[in-house]
Motif scaffolding. Structure first.
Motif, mmCIF file in Angstrom:
data_model
loop_
_atom_site.group_PDB
_atom_site.id
_atom_site.type_symbol
_atom_site.label_atom_id
_atom_site.label_comp_id
_atom_site.label_asym_id
_atom_site.label_seq_id
_atom_site.Cartn_x
_atom_site.Cartn_y
_atom_site.Cartn_z
ATOM 1 N N ARG A 206 0.812 -1.213 0.000
ATOM 2 C CA ARG A 206 0.000 0.000 0.000
ATOM 3 C C ARG A 206 0.847 1.264 0.000
ATOM 4 N N ALA A 207 2.095 1.159 0.447
ATOM 5 C CA ALA A 207 3.000 2.311 0.420
ATOM 6 C C ALA A 207 3.907 2.305 -0.811
ATOM 7 N N GLY A 208 3.731 1.320 -1.692
ATOM 8 C CA GLY A 208 4.558 1.260 -2.890
ATOM 9 C C GLY A 208 5.987 0.837 -2.634
ATOM 10 N N LEU A 209 6.217 0.078 -1.554
ATOM 11 C CA LEU A 209 7.549 -0.407 -1.232
ATOM 12 C C LEU A 209 7.720 -1.837 -1.726
ATOM 13 N N THR A 210 8.950 -2.220 -1.983
ATOM 14 C CA THR A 210 9.247 -3.574 -2.435
ATOM 15 C C THR A 210 9.454 -4.489 -1.245
ATOM 16 N N LEU A 211 8.698 -5.583 -1.203
ATOM 17 C CA LEU A 211 8.884 -6.597 -0.166
ATOM 18 C C LEU A 211 9.869 -7.635 -0.698
ATOM 19 N N ASP A 212 11.123 -7.492 -0.308
ATOM 20 C CA ASP A 212 12.151 -8.416 -0.766
ATOM 21 C C ASP A 212 11.995 -9.774 -0.090
ATOM 22 N N PRO A 213 12.614 -10.814 -0.629
ATOM 23 C CA PRO A 213 12.581 -12.130 0.020
ATOM 24 C C PRO A 213 13.157 -12.058 1.433
ATOM 25 N N PRO A 214 12.730 -12.960 2.315
ATOM 26 C CA PRO A 214 13.187 -12.909 3.706
ATOM 27 C C PRO A 214 14.701 -12.859 3.863
ATOM 28 N N GLY A 215 15.432 -13.632 3.068
ATOM 29 C CA GLY A 215 16.885 -13.653 3.207
ATOM 30 C C GLY A 215 17.509 -12.293 2.957
ATOM 31 N N VAL A 216 16.992 -11.572 1.960
ATOM 32 C CA VAL A 216 17.507 -10.231 1.664
ATOM 33 C C VAL A 216 17.217 -9.290 2.826
ATOM 34 N N ARG A 217 16.018 -9.377 3.369
ATOM 35 C CA ARG A 217 15.646 -8.491 4.477
ATOM 36 C C ARG A 217 16.482 -8.781 5.728
ATOM 37 N N VAL A 218 16.779 -10.057 5.983
ATOM 38 C CA VAL A 218 17.612 -10.385 7.142
ATOM 39 C C VAL A 218 19.037 -9.884 6.930
ATOM 40 N N ASP A 219 19.560 -10.032 5.715
ATOM 41 C CA ASP A 219 20.898 -9.507 5.422
ATOM 42 C C ASP A 219 20.948 -7.995 5.645
ATOM 43 N N ARG A 220 19.911 -7.310 5.195
ATOM 44 C CA ARG A 220 19.873 -5.850 5.347
ATOM 45 C C ARG A 220 19.780 -5.466 6.821
ATOM 46 N N LEU A 221 18.984 -6.200 7.588
ATOM 47 C CA LEU A 221 18.889 -5.931 9.021
ATOM 48 C C LEU A 221 20.224 -6.166 9.714
ATOM 49 N N THR A 222 20.928 -7.206 9.322
ATOM 50 C CA THR A 222 22.236 -7.494 9.921
ATOM 51 C C THR A 222 23.185 -6.310 9.739
ATOM 52 N N GLU A 223 23.199 -5.749 8.534
ATOM 53 C CA GLU A 223 24.036 -4.572 8.287
ATOM 54 C C GLU A 223 23.529 -3.371 9.079
ATOM 55 N N ALA A 224 22.213 -3.205 9.167
ATOM 56 C CA ALA A 224 21.656 -2.067 9.895
ATOM 57 C C ALA A 224 22.072 -2.088 11.360
ATOM 58 N N ILE A 225 22.102 -3.265 11.962
ATOM 59 C CA ILE A 225 22.533 -3.373 13.361
ATOM 60 C C ILE A 225 23.998 -2.968 13.488
ATOM 61 N N ASP A 226 24.824 -3.364 12.536
ATOM 62 C CA ASP A 226 26.226 -2.917 12.544
ATOM 63 C C ASP A 226 26.311 -1.390 12.513
ATOM 64 N N VAL A 227 25.485 -0.771 11.667
ATOM 65 C CA VAL A 227 25.503 0.684 11.541
ATOM 66 C C VAL A 227 25.026 1.342 12.829
#
Length: 306
Positions: A106-127
């Motif tokens: 509904r917000a026009g965002l891309t829902l990536d596969p779970p593995g991609v989202r977990v990888d991105r979260l892992t980097e976000a925690i590092d940041v």
């Protein structure tokens, strides 16, 4: 030691929101938590947490949980540090990948596969952790890149606010075991973002998640907890719209005989929570539905801090 939190979503005014926060504090709850969804009736988390912190003196404020995909972690790091300073160190930051399909579509965002989202979260925690340490911080990942960014303020809590991760799938559980201070155990979410995967429910699956965390943690001191989805016989329809409704419709029935579904009177619930503490090591319990506050507050009054 038991700690209790409650998810609070909205109020009709700022005064009413402040009163809700003060009632939780007076009842012995440790924290007020707000969700993070783009659809459904709920306040935005940063403003809601700040208002709750300003209305109280002891109550912690936090999220269950920030959706990482909605904000760059450098933005979130500065918002979190600011709340931590303004609350005198009372922030507990919960973060996850983001999961609910309605938010994304509904917000026009891309829902990536779970593995991609977990990888991105892992980097976000590092940041997040890197920026909270203070000083210029550089980072080069697949999803985020920072070049000597230095932020002020830094959090009062050192090396940063306590981090909560919600975990259901094995990859999230292993990430939580490595990085989180608090783990909120859940069923895993369906890859399409439609809701919880009810095949992942039941006491056997719940215990297995704890085994995964302990095997990966390597002796780290992690606070284990979960969300209370149902008290008594009413197992659905308590939360309006969005993620709350998705969990309300499916999760309680699948989680019977786990700590997420409580039955009986106050004495029985207290006995059950003590048993799960001794048996599973669970000490952090989050009330998912505000409509259950009246039923659960006597439990908090009995067990909080014990």
């Amino acid at each position: 030691m038991f700690r209790f939190a409650a998810v609070i979503r909205m109020a009709e005014s700022g005064k009413a929101w402040a009163e809700k926060a003060r009632r939780l504090e007076d009842a012995g709850f440790d924290a007020l938590l707000v969700p993070d969804h783009l659809v459904g009736p709920r306040f935005a988390p940063v403003a809601a947490m700040t208002a709750a912190a300003c209305a109280t003196s002891r109550l912690k404020v936090g999220t269950l949980v920030f959706a990482n995909d909605f904000r760059h972690p450098a933005v979130l790091a500065k918002e979190a540090a600011t709340i931590d300073v303004l609350s005198d160190g009372r922030l507990e930051l919960g973060i996850g990948t983001g999961w609910m399909a309605h938010d994304y579509h509904r917000a026009g965002l891309t829902l990536d596969p779970p593995g991609v989202r977990v990888d991105r979260l892992t980097e976000a925690i590092d940041v997040l952790k890197g920026l909270w340490r203070g000083g210029p911080f550089s980072y080069e990942g697949s999803h985020y890149s920072l070049d000597g960014l230095e932020q002020e303020p830094v959090p009062i809590q050192r090396p940063g606010p306590r981090l909560m991760l919600g975990g259901g799938g094995p990859r999230m559980l292993r990430l939580a075991a490595r990085e989180a201070d608090v783990v909120n155990l859940t069923m895993r979410v369906r890859a399409d973002g439609a809701g919880p995967d009810t095949t992942d429910g039941g006491p056997g699956a719940f215990r297995h998640k704890i085994d995964i965390i302990r095997a990966e943690a390597g002796g780290r001191d992690i606070e284990l907890g979960t969300s209370i989805l149902s008290i008594g016989s009413d197992q659905g329809g308590k939360a309006g719209g969005g993620g709350g409704a998705a969990w309300s419709a499916a999760a309680p029935e699948a989680q019977i005989d786990t700590p997420q579904v409580l039955t009986g009177d106050t004495a029985k619930i207290c006995d059950d929570l003590r048993r799960w503490r001794e048996d599973l090591g669970l000490t952090h319990f989050v009330l998912h539905h505000e409509t259950d506050l009246a039923a659960f507050t006597p439990v908090v009054s009995t067990l909080a801090g014990t």
